[in-house]
Write a protein that holds these residues in place. Structure first.
Motif, PDB file in Angstrom:
ATOM      1  N   VAL A 133      27.583 -22.190 -47.285  1.00  0.00           N
ATOM      2  CA  VAL A 133      27.935 -23.015 -46.123  1.00  0.00           C
ATOM      3  C   VAL A 133      28.998 -24.002 -46.578  1.00  0.00           C
ATOM      4  O   VAL A 133      28.844 -24.671 -47.603  1.00  0.00           O
ATOM      5  N   GLU A 134      30.075 -24.086 -45.822  1.00  0.00           N
ATOM      6  CA  GLU A 134      31.192 -24.954 -46.194  1.00  0.00           C
ATOM      7  C   GLU A 134      31.551 -25.870 -45.026  1.00  0.00           C
ATOM      8  O   GLU A 134      31.727 -25.411 -43.894  1.00  0.00           O
TER       9      GLU A 134
ATOM     10  N   GLY B 123      32.968 -26.271 -39.576  1.00  0.00           N
ATOM     11  CA  GLY B 123      32.321 -25.630 -40.700  1.00  0.00           C
ATOM     12  C   GLY B 123      32.497 -24.122 -40.695  1.00  0.00           C
ATOM     13  O   GLY B 123      32.896 -23.514 -39.703  1.00  0.00           O
ATOM     14  N   ALA B 124      32.197 -23.519 -41.824  1.00  0.00           N
ATOM     15  CA  ALA B 124      32.238 -22.066 -41.984  1.00  0.00           C
ATOM     16  C   ALA B 124      30.919 -21.623 -42.605  1.00  0.00           C
ATOM     17  O   ALA B 124      30.420 -22.263 -43.538  1.00  0.00           O
ATOM     18  N   LEU B 125      30.376 -20.538 -42.079  1.00  0.00           N
ATOM     19  CA  LEU B 125      29.079 -20.031 -42.515  1.00  0.00           C
ATOM     20  C   LEU B 125      29.258 -18.598 -43.011  1.00  0.00           C
ATOM     21  O   LEU B 125      29.793 -17.742 -42.298  1.00  0.00           O
TER      22      LEU B 125
ATOM     23  N   VAL C 232      23.753 -21.425 -33.783  1.00  0.00           N
ATOM     24  CA  VAL C 232      23.054 -22.598 -33.242  1.00  0.00           C
ATOM     25  C   VAL C 232      22.238 -23.274 -34.338  1.00  0.00           C
ATOM     26  O   VAL C 232      22.181 -24.516 -34.425  1.00  0.00           O
ATOM     27  N   LEU C 233      21.608 -22.476 -35.189  1.00  0.00           N
ATOM     28  CA  LEU C 233      20.841 -23.055 -36.298  1.00  0.00           C
ATOM     29  C   LEU C 233      21.751 -23.835 -37.234  1.00  0.00           C
ATOM     30  O   LEU C 233      21.381 -24.925 -37.706  1.00  0.00           O
ATOM     31  N   ALA C 234      22.936 -23.313 -37.506  1.00  0.00           N
ATOM     32  CA  ALA C 234      23.871 -24.022 -38.389  1.00  0.00           C
ATOM     33  C   ALA C 234      24.317 -25.344 -37.771  1.00  0.00           C
ATOM     34  O   ALA C 234      24.412 -26.369 -38.459  1.00  0.00           O
TER      35      ALA C 234
ATOM     36  N   ASP D   9      33.258 -18.817 -38.540  1.00  0.00           N
ATOM     37  CA  ASP D   9      34.003 -20.072 -38.520  1.00  0.00           C
ATOM     38  C   ASP D   9      33.786 -20.720 -37.156  1.00  0.00           C
ATOM     39  O   ASP D   9      34.544 -20.490 -36.217  1.00  0.00           O
ATOM     40  N   PHE D  10      32.739 -21.533 -37.063  1.00  0.00           N
ATOM     41  CA  PHE D  10      32.444 -22.145 -35.767  1.00  0.00           C
ATOM     42  C   PHE D  10      33.284 -23.407 -35.580  1.00  0.00           C
ATOM     43  O   PHE D  10      33.618 -24.099 -36.548  1.00  0.00           O
ATOM     44  N   PRO D  11      33.656 -23.733 -34.369  1.00  0.00           N
ATOM     45  CA  PRO D  11      34.555 -24.876 -34.105  1.00  0.00           C
ATOM     46  C   PRO D  11      33.883 -26.209 -34.414  1.00  0.00           C
ATOM     47  O   PRO D  11      32.673 -26.281 -34.694  1.00  0.00           O
TER      48      PRO D  11
END
Length: 344
Positions: free
Chosen positions: A185-186, A113-115, A138-140, A95-97
């Motif tokens: 990916v959300e 987003g959440a990966l 970083v790719l996301a 869960d990246f900010p």
């Protein structure tokens, strides 16, 4: 008596202790859904699966993998880095900010987003990339900026699923090189500046008003169409009624003439007399209509001949034939009216 320990016993105890230490160091229990990458003298040797495994101490050692996880502290997320020798092969969520992204219509939005990913090849995850979790993150983020940067703000809100699918499709190939499988990916939250939110609220209010106006206009249109159709059907029915009434009236007049001719005879003079009577009757019926258009009515010279024909027809019709009398009464002809017209 002095007691002493023999050197052989001491040596045996030393070997026992060393053996226990080696067994304790070399015995590795790997839990379910976890693996360990083992190196021998600095080179990759094997991957330990779940269960009881034995390694050679000081010669073989597990290779750790660096993982980054975000921990929420208050309203912000803070990354926490750790080196783990046990690689979890279960599906993991990152869960990246929120990240600032600029759309094609130059609106800066903040997207959180959440990966969801899963390590399917531990060897590649360790040796193909220095920091697997950071590389995926970083790719996301870069893929998110690339995909959202091609869309307008309205399209972004309408098609989140398309954004999710596009990000996942672009990340699958590079992630597979690192032994990682992206499962989902959300896009969670989309934050906008206050002025943009206010503009969108005004736009939505205007759109609702427009839809209400269109709906009201369509209702009035449908009502007008229904009313016009009702008037049209009413006019058609009235015309059909007038047509049927005229047909019945003509049939009645035709039957009256037929009865008069049968009573008087079918000679040519009698036919001319009947024709003169009909013309005189039509002229008398038209007089009230002519009188409405002015105070005076000018009677043409030819009208005396018509009225004379009607007087003659009255004399001829003086026979006691009941059918002729009924025909004359049905046509509205009164003896006094014909007589006065003939005298005139």
């Amino acid at each position: 008596m002095e007691s002493f320990i023999s050197p052989g016993l001491v040596l045996s105890l030393v070997f026992v202790v060393i053996g226990i230490f080696i067994i304790a160091k070399g015995l590795v229990i790997v839990r379910q859904s976890e693996v360990m990458v083992i190196e021998r003298l600095g080179s990759f040797n094997r991957v330990l699966e779940s269960g009881v495994n034995i390694i050679i101490p000081f010669i073989e050692r597990p290779r750790p993998i660096t993982m980054i996880r975000y921990v929420r502290m208050g309203e912000d997320y803070h990354p926490v880095t750790s080196d783990e020798i046990r690689i979890d092969r279960r599906e993991t969520v990152m869960d990246f900010p929120g990240q600032p992204v600029v759309t094609t219509d130059n609106v800066t939005v903040k997207i959180n987003g959440a990966l969801y990913y899963q390590i399917i090849d531990p060897r590649r995850a360790v040796y193909e990339v220095a920091n697997m979790s950071q590389a995926v993150e970083v790719l996301a983020k870069t893929t998110l900026r690339s995909v959202v940067g091609k869309m307008e703000l309205d399209k972004l809100f309408e098609s989140r699923s398309e954004v999710n699918n596009a990000i996942q499709a672009e990340m699958e190939e590079p992630a597979s090189k690192w032994g990682v499988k992206l499962t989902r990916v959300e896009v969670q939250d989309i934050s906008m500046p206050e002025e943009v939110e206010e503009a969108m609220r005004l736009q939505m209010a205007a759109e609702r008003k427009r839809r209400a106006t269109v709906t009201e206009a369509e209702g009035e249109k449908s009502a007008a169409i229904a009313m016009a159709q009702g008037q049209r059907e009413s006019a058609i029915l009235n015309a059909q009624g007038d047509k049927e009434s005229a047909i019945l009236r003509a049939q009645g007049e035709q039957e009256s003439i037929r009865l008069v001719l049968s009573a008087m005879g079918d000679s040519e003079d009698n036919k001319q007399t009947v024709i003169g009577y009909l013309l005189g009757q039509s002229y008398i019926k038209a007089l009230p209509t002519m009188a409405k258009d002015g105070e005076r009515v000018f009677v043409p010279y030819e009208s005396s001949a018509l009225l004379g024909s009607m007087g003659m027809f009255r004399e001829l019709a003086g026979s006691p034939d009941d059918a002729v009398r009924q025909s004359l009464r049905r046509d509205g002809l009164r003896g006094g009216l014909v007589g006065s017209a003939a005298d005139a």
